[in-house]
Scaffold this active site. Structure first.
Site, PDB file in Angstrom:
ATOM      1  N   ASP A 126       0.183  -1.438  -0.575  1.00  0.00           N
ATOM      2  CA  ASP A 126       0.141   0.077  -0.230  1.00  0.00           C
ATOM      3  C   ASP A 126       1.055   1.233  -0.174  1.00  0.00           C
ATOM      4  O   ASP A 126       2.045   1.114   0.778  1.00  0.00           O
ATOM      5  CB  ASP A 126      -0.978  -0.051   1.318  1.00  0.00           C
ATOM      6  CG  ASP A 126      -1.943  -0.849   1.265  1.00  0.00           C
ATOM      7  OD1 ASP A 126      -3.103  -0.791   0.079  1.00  0.00           O
ATOM      8  OD2 ASP A 126      -2.695  -1.280   1.898  1.00  0.00           O
TER       9      ASP A 126
ATOM     10  N   ASP B 293     -10.034  -6.205   1.955  1.00  0.00           N
ATOM     11  CA  ASP B 293      -9.417  -6.753   1.208  1.00  0.00           C
ATOM     12  C   ASP B 293      -8.522  -8.460   0.930  1.00  0.00           C
ATOM     13  O   ASP B 293      -8.360  -9.249   0.898  1.00  0.00           O
ATOM     14  CB  ASP B 293      -7.761  -6.071   2.193  1.00  0.00           C
ATOM     15  CG  ASP B 293      -7.351  -4.839   1.441  1.00  0.00           C
ATOM     16  OD1 ASP B 293      -7.733  -4.351   0.561  1.00  0.00           O
ATOM     17  OD2 ASP B 293      -7.122  -4.284   2.595  1.00  0.00           O
TER      18      ASP B 293
ATOM     19  N   ALA C   1     -19.042  10.527  -0.302  1.00  0.00           N
ATOM     20  CA  ALA C   1     -18.366  10.403  -1.714  1.00  0.00           C
ATOM     21  C   ALA C   1     -18.834  10.828  -2.723  1.00  0.00           C
ATOM     22  O   ALA C   1     -18.434  10.771  -4.391  1.00  0.00           O
ATOM     23  CB  ALA C   1     -18.806   9.161  -1.359  1.00  0.00           C
ATOM     24  N   GLN C   2     -20.706  10.971  -2.910  1.00  0.00           N
ATOM     25  CA  GLN C   2     -21.026  11.550  -4.017  1.00  0.00           C
ATOM     26  C   GLN C   2     -20.401  12.504  -4.372  1.00  0.00           C
ATOM     27  O   GLN C   2     -20.069  12.889  -5.543  1.00  0.00           O
ATOM     28  CB  GLN C   2     -22.606  11.610  -4.053  1.00  0.00           C
ATOM     29  CG  GLN C   2     -23.513  10.559  -3.495  1.00  0.00           C
ATOM     30  CD  GLN C   2     -22.826   9.541  -2.611  1.00  0.00           C
ATOM     31  OE1 GLN C   2     -22.837  10.400  -1.176  1.00  0.00           O
ATOM     32  NE2 GLN C   2     -23.476   8.341  -3.059  1.00  0.00           N
ATOM     33  N   THR C   3     -20.339  14.051  -3.513  1.00  0.00           N
ATOM     34  CA  THR C   3     -20.135  15.548  -3.950  1.00  0.00           C
ATOM     35  C   THR C   3     -18.949  15.276  -4.670  1.00  0.00           C
ATOM     36  O   THR C   3     -18.710  16.512  -5.360  1.00  0.00           O
ATOM     37  CB  THR C   3     -20.476  16.060  -3.672  1.00  0.00           C
ATOM     38  OG1 THR C   3     -19.598  15.937  -1.721  1.00  0.00           O
ATOM     39  CG2 THR C   3     -21.881  16.215  -2.816  1.00  0.00           C
TER      40      THR C   3
END
Lengths: 707, 598
Positions: free
Chosen positions: A324, A538, A394-396
């Site tokens: 990561d 994961d 998360a939308q905007t």
């Protein structure tokens, strides 16, 4: 409900120190040595020896020698011969004991570590939450998987589980030996808690995930305790080679007796047994189990709990590492480093707006914007009363603030804000996109700022590489590993960071599916893939990877899907895992080579001594290149070889337990180095060693008049 | 400088130079890509197989391939047995030879047993079916022309072709083909495109240099003293050609390659020594071509070449010396037991090359070699990997490669892999079993015969030298070499049956086990090499491999060798007063010293 007698609350500080000291054990810790000595006598039991064909053969040889001793006494043989045969029998038993000791010591070390972990599993009282919401006090060992318990600040977490409600800071030092408390919270990728750790603040509800006695630690303890230890595939293959060598030598020595009959010579049976024991690979045969256990010990020392011995072995074979980006390659957080205003906007004004938009943003990125604005532009950013903060969604894909005067400020992903601006009928400045692209190309993250929908500038969020990470990757490359960076960033940013850090490839805008697909494609090309993860999403990739390491802080699903759990939840641990695996395999190879290379010298010691007293073959004395047994007769040479053969086992215990050092210099150089040390060294060392022992034994025999 | 020193150099340089193009050629004709199979010259394969009803190649896994190989060999065994038993009634027998079994045998005390001895047929058939050519009979005295051609020569063609076929299948497995090929196609291709054309060329070269090629019976000659004597002859040139090319070694005449009709001139000598080692060398280059890893094949080749050079020069050194027994008495090298036409250097060179490859044709009495000179051929056969038999030598080396890769692979910190495929418990088990067989046969066989009158009464010399005679015989049988140390009355039922069994066990397990390994490896996943992978194409790997081969060889055989040639040599140094080196079994009978005949 029967209340069991509860033990007093364990002293956390003491547990931490215990765990620390168990991670740094001295090689021959007196307590462990005593334990190992006792155990090595118990292990003389032929049923235990039968698991190890090489040492079983030695034990059989010792028994045969003892029988010959009895026969010699019964038939009134020469006293010198009887004493010689008794000495041989004693030395053979000693050889077995030394091998037992090596295994027992490695086992004791593993157990000591396991014990320090198990000590955290004291019996405590848990507050179990009934279905009706009632709280019931139960001893912790009665908790079953699926039970829910409440843990208050200051209390010990009774068993492994997952937080389903609340967040808390937890002191995990009893398990990891590290003092800094960690945050564990419900719902995220840091919801896992370990039994025996202590909640420092807040109150959490935990769902128990392990049946009593079946937690990861319990499995690990089983792995280091010999009885239930299963041989790994590579260990089995090596054991076959050792058995094959033993068979060859058994045939060779057994056929010497009839062959000598051609010369009308009758060879002494104990001497033949001595030759056999010298030739069969007792050194590696005696140390093989210890090497395997020590590999697990080393993993545990690194706070890695392996679910099987095979997992450690596979680690040595890994070709591709999926790492990561955040936390492994870069420091956890991006930092704001620059404000780039659009035409007609003042840099100071942009800083002020960005700071206002970030006031309610508690993420490290948000804080760093505020910090930069205050430091470089002396922005006084206190939100006016009545400000309405818009949280990130998360939308905007943006967040910000609506000021009381009706002014709305947003910051967020450049493309989202650009779209919003167009939708609101504003023009996008001409140089906007080039600036955004340039920032991304440099490996930084562009963050757009808008005022009433009009884009006013871009903030540069820079990723900071961890210090020394390039050197680590260079080391991995020299080990032949491919490092792949996994990041949620866009491909441009990802490429730039990848280049700076020196990784071989990257997965940008990584979704769990993308990771899984990448692992599959690598595996289709024959590569073994290792990855580390923590989240539930994961889990499929962790299960698909050849070596999946879950963080202890991760979710139960992630831990179930992986082969190892890292108690430190340290994303760079994957690199260590690989080295531990390679070290384990190398130690096996090196000691096997050493053991077999030893045989040459033993032939030169035993063969001339065996034949020298028989006229038709006495010319073979010329083969005694070491000049052994100059005073005490030929028996000194044979005894010296057997003594060397026995003593070399404990002498090599440090190498078996600490492991042969791995150096990332490429396979060819590594092989040359190990061949020189253990191959050539293995040929030369016994010539010197046997000569040295003979130099002591020979005069003793001659004084005793046994010559 | 003595010009004879040139001999060992051209004896090696010439075959190496020829083997490289031959290896390429073999890879292309024996392993044609699917689109070329059955076209062009390869149409011959299909025509030949069409007659047997098998023109389409079938995909075989290792079991099917192994089965075909075993069935074919069993058939060979039965037919050859019958032919030798009944040679009286078969054609091409101008001298009216009786059944091979009808000659009786001499026991250790010299008593002649007149009754029929089928054991000699058993031994002979085992010997030729296993590509060994250990001869307990004397060709020109005991075999009809039909037996020489229909049994011996036929087997000399097909048994190396069998070895080559199995090798092809194993290589295909190593490179990952699930289909190991069709045994019958591989066999026919090996015969048609490799052994027949090569044998034709060599036979013509030999005939041109004076080797007889006739179907007439023995010539009747009258000596100067007026004595009539039959002089044996026959289709010798064609026979000798394949005897050398196919790592066979069984002579047309008892004295094998010392016989002037088998090897008349320096030129024929050159042709023969090149033929002995040419095909085994070429197969290694073929291997490199087929796995597309010429460097790895080159490492194997050089390891083999290095060991051969070492052996050659030790043997030459020993034979050039005066030897401890005659120190101060004789001048010049010892020539007893050597063909004076060739001298010590050429004799020692030949001895090394013929035992390194599993050829075994002889042109000097090894029994009369110096102890360390005699140690070299024995050691080369004990290692049994130095080019060795066509196909079988490579397979033996492969087993050592797997053992080496396993231990060396661990030392670079990975679980071992070979050519990209993991070596695991099953492969290790099979490889070790294959490696075990050879020492097991030699050591237990020698022990059995040395401890009992079976062996102790049949040796010509007491002490270590006699022990060497027994040890050599078993080593030669197990290595499928076929050369003899001589000095051993080995045409007795005990020796014939004992070595016959060793011959079979020395051949078939070491062909089938590698085939199984290749079959299993072919099914494994391929991992491309990385920096962390053990490189198998460098000096380090080559040195490791040579070290493993020599160490395992030394450890397995040292006690036996020490009691034989080493004690022999040391005791002669210790006792220079005994001036007679060693007696040969039948002194002066150069005519009847065969590859191993009595």
């Amino acid at each position: 409900m029967g209340i069991a007698t509860l033990e007093p609350m364990p002293d956390v500080e003491k547990l931490k120190l215990n765990r620390r000291s168990s991670r740094h054990l001295r090689l021959f810790e007196p307590g462990l040595v005593k334990q190992a000595i006792l155990r090595s006598i118990v292990m003389l039991d032929p049923r235990i020896q039968a698991r190890n064909p090489v040492m079983f053969l030695v034990e059989g040889g010792a028994l045969l020698t003892l029988m010959v001793v009895i026969e010699s006494i019964a038939t009134g043989a020469d006293l010198g011969l009887i004493l010689y045969q008794i000495a041989l029998a004693f030395l053979l038993v000693l050889t077995v004991l030394f091998a037992n000791f090596a295994e027992a010591l490695a086992e004791a070390r593993g157990k000591a570590q396991a014990k320090s972990l198990r000590d955290t599993r004291r019996l405590t009282t848990a507050s179990r939450l009934g279905d009706d919401g009632e709280i019931e006090l139960v001893p912790s060992n009665e908790l079953k998987s699926g039970d829910r318990v409440i843990v208050e600040a200051g209390a010990i977490i009774p068993a492994d589980g997952e937080i389903i409600e609340g967040a808390a800071s937890v002191d995990e030092s009893a398990v990891t030996g590290e003092s800094a408390p960690v945050i564990r919270e419900a719902g995220g990728d840091r919801s896992g808690v370990t039994g025996g750790t202590r909640v420092l603040s807040d109150r959490i509800i935990i769902e128990i995930t392990a049946e009593p006695g079946a937690s990861f630690l319990d499995r690990m303890i089983a792995l280091v305790e010999g009885a239930r230890r299963q041989k790994t595939p590579n260990e089995i293959a090596l054991a076959i080679i050792l058995a094959a060598f033993s068979i060859v030598f058994l045939i060779v020595t057994a056929s010497l007796y009839p062959m000598a009959r051609f010369f009308d010579v009758t060879l002494d049976v104990p001497t033949l047994v001595a030759l056999l024991v010298c030739l069969i690979p007792t050194t590696i045969g005696g140390l093989l189990a210890a090497i395997g256990i020590a590999g697990m010990d080393r993993a545990l020392q690194a706070n890695l709990v392996a679910k099987s011995g095979k997992a450690v072995e596979v680690a040595g074979d890994v070709d591709t590492l999926l790492l990561d980006k955040t936390g492994t390659i870069t420091l956890g957080n991006r930092r704001a480093t620059r404000f780039t205003p659009m035409p007609g906007v003042d840099e100071h004004e942009l800083a002020r707006l960005a700071a206002l938009a970030s006031l309610a943003d508690l993420t490290p990125e948000g804080k760093s914007v505020l910090e930069l604005a205050r430091r470089d532009f002396a922005v006084d950013s206190n939100a006016p009363d009545g400000s309405q903060f818009i949280e990130f969604s998360a939308q905007t894909r943006s967040s910000g603030v609506n000021l009381p005067g009706g002014l709305s400020i947003r910051k967020g992903a450049p493309d989202t804000l650009a779209k919003a601006a167009l939708a609101a009928g504003h023009e996008i400045p001409e140089n906007y996109q080039p600036i955004v692209d340039a920032i991304a190309r440099d490996g930084s993250t562009p963050l757009a700022v808008s005022r009433d929908g009009q884009i006013v500038g871009v903030v540069t969020l820079e990723d900071i590489l961890k210090p020394g990470i390039q050197e680590r990757f260079l080391r991995l490359k020299r080990m032949g590993l491919r490092v792949v960076m996994v990041t949620g960033d866009n491909p441009l940013t990802a490429r730039s960071i990848a280049d700076r850090a020196g990784v071989d490839d990257f997965i940008a805008q990584a979704t769990p599916e993308a990771k899984l697909a990448y692992i599959r494609s690598e595996q289709a090309g024959g590569k073994l893939v290792a990855m580390m993860g923590d989240g539930t999403n994961d889990a499929p990739a962790l299960a698909q990877a050849d070596l999946g390491v879950a963080m202890n802080s991760g979710t139960q699903a992630a831990k179930e899907a992986s082969n190892m759990v890292d108690l430190d939840s340290d994303p760079t641990k994957l690199i260590e895992v690989v080295e531990i695996g390679k070290q384990l395999l190398m130690t096996r190879g090196a000691l096997t080579t050493f053991s077999i290379a030893n045989d040459l010298a033993k032939y030169f010691a035993v063969i001339p001594a065996m034949f020298v007293e028989f006229a038709p073959l006495s010319s073979l004395r010329a083969l005694d290149v070491m000049g052994l047994a100059s005073r005490g007769g030929h028996q000194s040479a044979i005894l010296s070889a057997v003594i060397f053969n026995a003593v070399i086992i404990p002498l090599l215990i440090p190498i078996a337990i600490k492991g042969v050092a791995y150096r990332p210099v490429g396979a060819s150089a590594l092989l040359r180095r190990n061949l020189l040390f253990y191959g050539l060294g293995g040929v030369v060392a016994p010539f010197l060693g046997i000569k040295l022992i003979d130099w002591i034994v020979d005069p003793i025999l001659s004084v005793l008049g046994l010559a | 400088m003595d010009i004879t020193w040139i001999h060992p150099f051209w004896a090696l340089l010439l075959p190496v130079a020829l083997a490289i193009p031959l290896g390429r050629f073999m890879a292309s004709v024996l392993d044609p890509p699917p689109e070329r199979a059955g076209h062009g010259f390869d149409r011959l394969t299909h025509w030949a197989l069409h007659a047997l009803g098998r023109s389409k190649p079938q995909a075989m896994d290792w079991k099917a391939y192994g089965r075909a190989f075993l069935i074919f060999n069993l058939t060979l065994f039965v037919l050859s047995f019958l032919a030798l038993e009944m040679q009286t009634w078969l054609p091409l027998n101008p001298d009216g030879k009786g059944s091979l079994a009808a000659h009786g045998w001499k026991d250790a005390s010299g008593t002649m047993h007149e009754n029929a001895d089928t054991a000699v047929i058993f031994n002979t058939v085992c010997s030729f079916v296993t590509n060994t050519n250990l001869q307990h009979y004397s060709g020109e005295q005991h075999l009809s022309y039909f037996s020489q051609i229909g049994v011996v020569m036929w087997l000399q063609f097909v048994t190396p072709a069998c070895g080559l076929a199995v090798m092809l299948a194993v290589i295909r497995g190593l490179r990952g083909d699930r289909n190991l090929g069709d045994f019958w196609h591989d066999l026919v291709r090996s015969l048609l495109f490799v052994f027949l054309p090569l044998a034709l060329v060599v036979a013509i070269l030999l005939a041109a240099s004076g080797v007889p090629m006739t179907f007439s019976g023995a010539a009747d000659a009258t000596s100067l003293e007026g004595v009539h004597a039959p002089i044996a002859r026959g289709p010798v040139a064609s026979f000798v050609a394949i005897k050398q090319l196919g790592t066979n070694g069984g002579g047309f005449f008892g004295p094998n390659s010392t016989h002037p009709f088998e090897n008349p001139t320096p030129f024929s000598n050159l042709v023969e020594i090149v033929s002995i080692i040419l095909v085994p060398m070429a197969t290694i280059f073929m291997f490199g071509r087929m796995i597309r890893d010429a460097k790895h094949a080159r490492v194997l080749f050089l390891v083999m070449l290095g060991m051969l050079l070492l052996g050659m020069f030790v043997a030459i050194g020993a034979e050039l010396g005066h030897g401890p027994a005659v120190k101060g008495v004789a001048q010049g090298p010892l020539l007893e037991g050597k063909e004076v036409r060739f001298g010590p250097i050429a004799s020692a060179t030949w001895a090394a090359i013929t035992t390194a490859t599993s050829n075994g044709s002889v042109y000097a009495m090894l029994d009369s070699f110096q102890p360390y000179g005699g140690l070299v051929p024995m050691s080369l056969m004990m290692l049994n990997v130095d080019y060795s038999g066509v196909g079988s030598g490579f397979l033996n080396m492969l087993m050592f490669v797997i053992a080496t890769v396993f231990i060396a692979g661990l030392m670079v910190g990975r679980t071992p892999e070979y050519l990209g495929r993991k070596i695991e418990a099953r492969e290790v088990k099979l490889a070790m079993a294959s490696l075990l067989v050879h020492p097991l046969l030699i050591v237990t066989g020698t022990a059995l015969f040395a401890a009992t009158e079976l062996g102790s009464k049949s040796v010509a010399n007491p002490g270590p030298h006699g022990f060497s005679e027994i040890l050599y015989e078993f080593t030669s049988a197990s290595a499928n070499n076929g050369s003899g140390f001589e000095g051993l009355a080995d045409n007795t039922p005990a020796w014939n049956i004992g070595t016959g069994i060793v011959l079979l066990l020395g051949r078939f397990p070491s062909m089938i086990l590698p085939l199984a390994i290749a079959g299993f490896l072919a099914e494994k996943k391929y991992t491309p090499p990385s920096l962390g992978t053990l490189p198998t194409d460098g000096v380090t790997f080559g040195a490791t491999l040579a070290g493993v081969v020599l160490l395992v060889g030394a450890l397995s055989f040292m006690p036996a060798v020490v009691m034989g040639p080493v004690a022999d040599g040391l005791s002669r140094q210790a006792a220079p007063e005994s001036p007679i080196p060693a007696q040969t079994a039948e002194p002066g009978s150069v005519q009847s010293q065969s590859k191993d005949a009595h």
